[in-house]
Design an enzyme around this catalytic site. Sequence first.
Site, PDB file in Angstrom:
ATOM      1  N   LYS A   1     -10.190  -1.944  12.466  1.00 45.83           N
ATOM      2  CA  LYS A   1      -8.954  -1.581  13.179  1.00 45.83           C
ATOM      3  C   LYS A   1      -8.910  -2.233  14.569  1.00 45.83           C
ATOM      4  O   LYS A   1      -7.882  -2.759  14.976  1.00 45.83           O
ATOM      5  CB  LYS A   1      -8.828  -0.053  13.300  1.00 45.83           C
ATOM      6  CG  LYS A   1      -8.472   0.630  11.989  1.00 45.83           C
ATOM      7  CD  LYS A   1      -7.132   0.164  11.449  1.00 45.83           C
ATOM      8  CE  LYS A   1      -6.763   0.752  10.111  1.00 45.83           C
ATOM      9  NZ  LYS A   1      -5.585   0.132   9.489  1.00 45.83           N
TER      10      LYS A   1
ATOM     11  N   TYR B   1     -14.512   0.792   9.254  1.00 44.57           N
ATOM     12  CA  TYR B   1     -13.054   1.006   9.340  1.00 44.57           C
ATOM     13  C   TYR B   1     -12.586   0.834  10.793  1.00 44.57           C
ATOM     14  O   TYR B   1     -11.630   0.099  11.071  1.00 44.57           O
ATOM     15  CB  TYR B   1     -12.764   2.417   8.831  1.00 44.57           C
ATOM     16  CG  TYR B   1     -11.354   2.914   9.004  1.00 44.57           C
ATOM     17  CD1 TYR B   1     -10.288   2.347   8.307  1.00 44.57           C
ATOM     18  CD2 TYR B   1     -11.080   4.005   9.836  1.00 44.57           C
ATOM     19  CE1 TYR B   1      -8.999   2.851   8.443  1.00 44.57           C
ATOM     20  CE2 TYR B   1      -9.794   4.506   9.975  1.00 44.57           C
ATOM     21  CZ  TYR B   1      -8.753   3.924   9.280  1.00 44.57           C
ATOM     22  OH  TYR B   1      -7.481   4.430   9.415  1.00 44.57           O
TER      23      TYR B   1
ATOM     24  N   GLY C   1       0.850  -1.193   0.000  1.00 43.39           N
ATOM     25  CA  GLY C   1       0.000   0.000   0.000  1.00 43.39           C
ATOM     26  C   GLY C   1       0.884   1.240   0.000  1.00 43.39           C
ATOM     27  O   GLY C   1       0.593   2.244   0.640  1.00 43.39           O
TER      28      GLY C   1
ATOM     29  N   ASP D   1      -1.983  -6.701  -5.261  1.00 48.48           N
ATOM     30  CA  ASP D   1      -3.301  -6.585  -4.632  1.00 48.48           C
ATOM     31  C   ASP D   1      -3.206  -7.475  -3.395  1.00 48.48           C
ATOM     32  O   ASP D   1      -3.055  -8.697  -3.516  1.00 48.48           O
ATOM     33  CB  ASP D   1      -4.370  -7.098  -5.614  1.00 48.48           C
ATOM     34  CG  ASP D   1      -5.743  -7.158  -4.970  1.00 48.48           C
ATOM     35  OD1 ASP D   1      -5.849  -6.881  -3.752  1.00 48.48           O
ATOM     36  OD2 ASP D   1      -6.703  -7.499  -5.683  1.00 48.48           O
ATOM     37  N   ILE D   2      -3.279  -6.872  -2.210  1.00 47.01           N
ATOM     38  CA  ILE D   2      -3.015  -7.643  -0.996  1.00 47.01           C
ATOM     39  C   ILE D   2      -4.074  -8.727  -0.749  1.00 47.01           C
ATOM     40  O   ILE D   2      -3.888  -9.629   0.075  1.00 47.01           O
ATOM     41  CB  ILE D   2      -2.811  -6.716   0.231  1.00 47.01           C
ATOM     42  CG1 ILE D   2      -2.223  -7.472   1.429  1.00 47.01           C
ATOM     43  CG2 ILE D   2      -4.096  -5.986   0.603  1.00 47.01           C
ATOM     44  CD1 ILE D   2      -0.955  -8.218   1.154  1.00 47.01           C
TER      45      ILE D   2
ATOM     46  N   ILE E   1      -1.495  -1.745  -5.537  1.00 52.84           N
ATOM     47  CA  ILE E   1      -2.347  -2.302  -6.593  1.00 52.84           C
ATOM     48  C   ILE E   1      -2.053  -1.612  -7.920  1.00 52.84           C
ATOM     49  O   ILE E   1      -2.152  -2.209  -8.986  1.00 52.84           O
ATOM     50  CB  ILE E   1      -3.829  -2.209  -6.164  1.00 52.84           C
ATOM     51  CG1 ILE E   1      -4.696  -3.110  -7.010  1.00 52.84           C
ATOM     52  CG2 ILE E   1      -4.341  -0.784  -6.140  1.00 52.84           C
ATOM     53  CD1 ILE E   1      -5.955  -3.560  -6.294  1.00 52.84           C
TER      54      ILE E   1
ATOM     55  N   GLY F   1      -0.081   5.285  -1.050  1.00 58.10           N
ATOM     56  CA  GLY F   1      -0.994   6.142  -0.278  1.00 58.10           C
ATOM     57  C   GLY F   1      -0.254   7.287   0.385  1.00 58.10           C
ATOM     58  O   GLY F   1       0.957   7.473   0.200  1.00 58.10           O
ATOM     59  N   GLN F   2      -0.999   8.030   1.199  1.00 62.25           N
ATOM     60  CA  GLN F   2      -0.466   9.242   1.843  1.00 62.25           C
ATOM     61  C   GLN F   2       0.760   8.933   2.707  1.00 62.25           C
ATOM     62  O   GLN F   2       1.787   9.595   2.606  1.00 62.25           O
ATOM     63  CB  GLN F   2      -1.568   9.873   2.700  1.00 62.25           C
ATOM     64  CG  GLN F   2      -1.189  11.213   3.300  1.00 62.25           C
ATOM     65  CD  GLN F   2      -2.123  11.627   4.436  1.00 62.25           C
ATOM     66  OE1 GLN F   2      -2.886  10.811   4.965  1.00 62.25           O
ATOM     67  NE2 GLN F   2      -2.066  12.877   4.817  1.00 62.25           N
ATOM     68  N   LEU F   3       0.657   7.920   3.548  1.00 61.38           N
ATOM     69  CA  LEU F   3       1.773   7.584   4.431  1.00 61.38           C
ATOM     70  C   LEU F   3       2.846   6.795   3.687  1.00 61.38           C
ATOM     71  O   LEU F   3       4.039   7.045   3.832  1.00 61.38           O
ATOM     72  CB  LEU F   3       1.253   6.770   5.626  1.00 61.38           C
ATOM     73  CG  LEU F   3       2.301   6.260   6.596  1.00 61.38           C
ATOM     74  CD1 LEU F   3       2.984   7.417   7.319  1.00 61.38           C
ATOM     75  CD2 LEU F   3       1.678   5.315   7.622  1.00 61.38           C
TER      76      LEU F   3
END
Length: 323
Positions: A149, A145, A10, A54-55, A37, A13-15
Amino acid sequence: MTKETVLVIGSCGQLGTELVESLREIYGDAQVVASDIKKSDNPVFEGGPFEDLDILDADRLGEILQKYKPTQVYHLAALLSATAEKNPEFGWKLNMEGLFHVLNAARDTGIIKRVYWPSSIAAFGPNTERFNTPQYGAMDPTTIYGISKLAGELYAQYYFNRWGIDTRSLRYPGLIGYKSAPGGGTTDYAVSIYHDALTTEHHTCFLKPGTTLPMLYMPDALKATLDIMHAPAEQIKIRSSYNLAGMSFAPEEIAASITKEIPSFTISYEPDYRQAIADSWPAVIDDTRATEDWGWKPQFDLDAMTKDMLKNLKPQYSAEKAK
Ligand code: AKB
């Protein structure tokens, strides 16, 4: 000493984008494998290996593990709070099955020595203490979400207790950075507000005034992530996920901070479905355990972050105007 190889799942993404950059500075370009992905066009991904992943495809993950033999995995692929609410079944599937694939691979292959997986303030809920939210207390998340988590935290802890997998995790607040765009979170307004300040000088906020949420500036988030991953195993006393805090503010407070730099900046409010999500989250987090166990200390407060965000975003918009 074993040479470390790191896989970031991933990574676009932002992080992930910023983490890949920092990890390559530490371990070298060739030692940090980025995967997602779909590759983003951020130049950081040209600097070293990138694999399509793709995880949800455990076989593909297995191929990548055999090819690079990564000793550390940062598994960041997930749907965030707002996006997952639009497709809860897929949010659950991606967030949980993705984690299982990584944890099972760590258990079954013996290749991966350490796993980083982020949790979030979304794991808390309306019955959580909103101010100085303790490490342990009521956790009754209302979003898919947040539920994923909380379940993921317990799974990470279970794999540590049952199979000795060295899992490490942080409950991130909203993350704010200028190098990459956030995707689908409830705290994302605190990033777009800076872009709006430099373009239209007006921000229409999807949360109402008074919605105080915990937030963290990206350099601090990167530091926390690398610090927890580099700490000796015996210092990691919490294997579910650590509370983590930087600052807390409401939309009118970040607007006031921007006004100190751009006096003509204005804000208006049009709350939408994300208001209910924000209302279910804590306002101020107590992260004493992270400080005590592995020395966590954030550096940026709201005004310092505002100055740094605007300073770094300004050249981007000046260059666009000049085109
Ligand atoms: C979100 O808003 O969904 C994320 C988070 C707090 O985990 N930024």
